[in-house]
Design a protein around this motif. Structure first.
Motif, PDB file in Angstrom:
ATOM      1  N   VAL A   1     -30.226 -29.395  13.340  1.00 38.60           N
ATOM      2  CA  VAL A   1     -31.098 -29.338  14.520  1.00 38.60           C
ATOM      3  C   VAL A   1     -31.088 -30.692  15.226  1.00 38.60           C
ATOM      4  N   GLU A   2     -31.208 -31.776  14.438  1.00 35.30           N
ATOM      5  CA  GLU A   2     -31.227 -33.114  15.025  1.00 35.30           C
ATOM      6  C   GLU A   2     -29.878 -33.491  15.629  1.00 35.30           C
ATOM      7  N   GLY A   3     -28.801 -33.114  14.927  1.00 37.20           N
ATOM      8  CA  GLY A   3     -27.469 -33.421  15.427  1.00 37.20           C
ATOM      9  C   GLY A   3     -27.168 -32.695  16.726  1.00 37.20           C
ATOM     10  N   GLU A   4     -27.584 -31.432  16.800  1.00 38.20           N
ATOM     11  CA  GLU A   4     -27.373 -30.651  18.015  1.00 38.20           C
ATOM     12  C   GLU A   4     -28.199 -31.226  19.166  1.00 38.20           C
ATOM     13  N   ALA A   5     -29.434 -31.629  18.864  1.00 37.52           N
ATOM     14  CA  ALA A   5     -30.295 -32.204  19.900  1.00 37.52           C
ATOM     15  C   ALA A   5     -29.717 -33.516  20.419  1.00 37.52           C
TER      16      ALA A   5
ATOM     17  N   TYR B   1     -13.798 -44.569  18.247  1.00 31.85           N
ATOM     18  CA  TYR B   1     -15.086 -44.025  17.818  1.00 31.85           C
ATOM     19  C   TYR B   1     -16.277 -44.748  18.436  1.00 31.85           C
ATOM     20  N   PHE B   2     -17.432 -44.087  18.297  1.00 35.18           N
ATOM     21  CA  PHE B   2     -18.720 -44.735  18.517  1.00 35.18           C
ATOM     22  C   PHE B   2     -19.661 -44.172  17.458  1.00 35.18           C
ATOM     23  N   VAL B   3     -20.234 -45.059  16.646  1.00 31.76           N
ATOM     24  CA  VAL B   3     -21.077 -44.639  15.526  1.00 31.76           C
ATOM     25  C   VAL B   3     -22.551 -44.837  15.878  1.00 31.76           C
ATOM     26  N   LEU B   4     -23.298 -43.752  15.891  1.00 30.18           N
ATOM     27  CA  LEU B   4     -24.716 -43.794  16.258  1.00 30.18           C
ATOM     28  C   LEU B   4     -25.593 -44.391  15.158  1.00 30.18           C
ATOM     29  N   LYS B   5     -25.164 -44.221  13.923  1.00 33.26           N
ATOM     30  CA  LYS B   5     -25.961 -44.621  12.752  1.00 33.26           C
ATOM     31  C   LYS B   5     -27.302 -43.886  12.716  1.00 33.26           C
ATOM     32  N   GLY B   6     -27.198 -42.584  12.946  1.00 37.76           N
ATOM     33  CA  GLY B   6     -28.396 -41.760  12.885  1.00 37.76           C
ATOM     34  C   GLY B   6     -28.357 -40.664  13.935  1.00 37.76           C
ATOM     35  N   HIS B   7     -29.513 -40.048  14.164  1.00 38.97           N
ATOM     36  CA  HIS B   7     -29.641 -39.022  15.192  1.00 38.97           C
ATOM     37  C   HIS B   7     -31.042 -39.113  15.779  1.00 38.97           C
ATOM     38  N   LEU B   8     -31.212 -38.523  16.934  1.00 38.52           N
ATOM     39  CA  LEU B   8     -32.523 -38.555  17.575  1.00 38.52           C
ATOM     40  C   LEU B   8     -33.559 -37.875  16.682  1.00 38.52           C
ATOM     41  N   SER B   9     -34.650 -38.573  16.453  1.00 39.83           N
ATOM     42  CA  SER B   9     -35.721 -38.030  15.620  1.00 39.83           C
ATOM     43  C   SER B   9     -37.028 -38.716  16.006  1.00 39.83           C
ATOM     44  N   PRO B  10     -37.683 -38.224  17.055  1.00 43.09           N
ATOM     45  CA  PRO B  10     -38.918 -38.855  17.527  1.00 43.09           C
ATOM     46  C   PRO B  10     -39.981 -39.011  16.447  1.00 43.09           C
ATOM     47  N   ILE B  11     -40.043 -38.057  15.532  1.00 41.56           N
ATOM     48  CA  ILE B  11     -41.059 -38.121  14.478  1.00 41.56           C
ATOM     49  C   ILE B  11     -40.844 -39.316  13.551  1.00 41.56           C
ATOM     50  N   ASP B  12     -39.576 -39.758  13.461  1.00 42.03           N
ATOM     51  CA  ASP B  12     -39.259 -40.926  12.642  1.00 42.03           C
ATOM     52  C   ASP B  12     -39.117 -42.198  13.481  1.00 42.03           C
TER      53      ASP B  12
END
Length: 204
Positions: A147-151, A104-115
């Motif tokens: 939306v964030e996960g797909e991005a 595995y590789f765990v991102l611990k989140g998703h891309l979210s420029p606003i945050d």
């Protein structure tokens, strides 16, 4: 009602847990103090130990008290297949299926420029370096179908287009046992897009 300062502090601490409101926190606090002080002590000690000793696996970023977690240390796992997930709880869900033998590789989140969450916060350079090492043959992008996960999945795939690695995305569709009339349009669209043939090839 005026509560004991320590009791109020305990209730406030319990409210930091996800999904726990003031009433639930109050019930938990009173239960621990009135009916299960031994359990409360065990919980407190386990929490302190976890906070002090659990960190991050240096390979996959999963929660671990060692530099390399048990999965990354397991010589029976297929290190050529890496599943990219958003969180440790997603990893636990995949592991519980018993159907995945990669790593595995765990991102611990998703891309979210606003945050303020960009590639650096997700450790993507570490992931790309791992891919460049040559051991990875397939990267399974299993971020959430939001939306964030797909991005995030799209960004990772775009960054690795020029590599030798086979990049796949987990299918999203109708749940097992589900009925089409109760499935939302987005899920149904994913199901149609990810359809597969049931016809056997000539080689089968």
């Amino acid at each position: 009602m005026s509560l004991s300062p320590l009791l109020q502090e305990l209730i406030s601490a319990l409210r930091t847990l996800p999904g726990v409101g003031p009433k639930s926190a109050q019930r938990m606090a009173l239960h621990l103090l009135e009916r299960d002080r031994t359990g409360a002590q065990t919980l407190a000690e386990a929490l302190v130990q976890a906070v002090e000793h659990i960190g991050e696996c240096q390979v996959c970023r999963n929660l671990s008290e060692r530099e390399r977690c048990g999965i990354c240390e397991d010589g029976t796992r297929d290190r050529g297949v890496v599943c990219v997930l958003e969180s440790p709880v997603d990893l636990m869900a995949v592991e519980q299926t018993g159907g995945f033998n990669g790593v595995y590789f765990v991102l611990k989140g998703h891309l979210s420029p606003i945050d303020g969450i960009g590639p650096d916060e997700l450790g993507l350079e570490q992931l790309f370096t791992r891919v460049d090492g040559g051991e990875v043959s397939e990267l399974i992008l299993a971020t959430n179908p939001t939306v964030e996960g797909e991005a995030t999945a799209h960004y990772i795939a775009e960054q690795l287009q020029q590599t030798h690695v086979n990049i796949t995305r987990i299918a999203h569709g109708v749940p097992v046992g589900g009925e089409l009339e109760f499935v939302d349009g987005g899920t149904l669209a994913h199901a149609f897009a990810g359809r597969r043939s049931l016809k056997r090839s000539a080689d089968d």
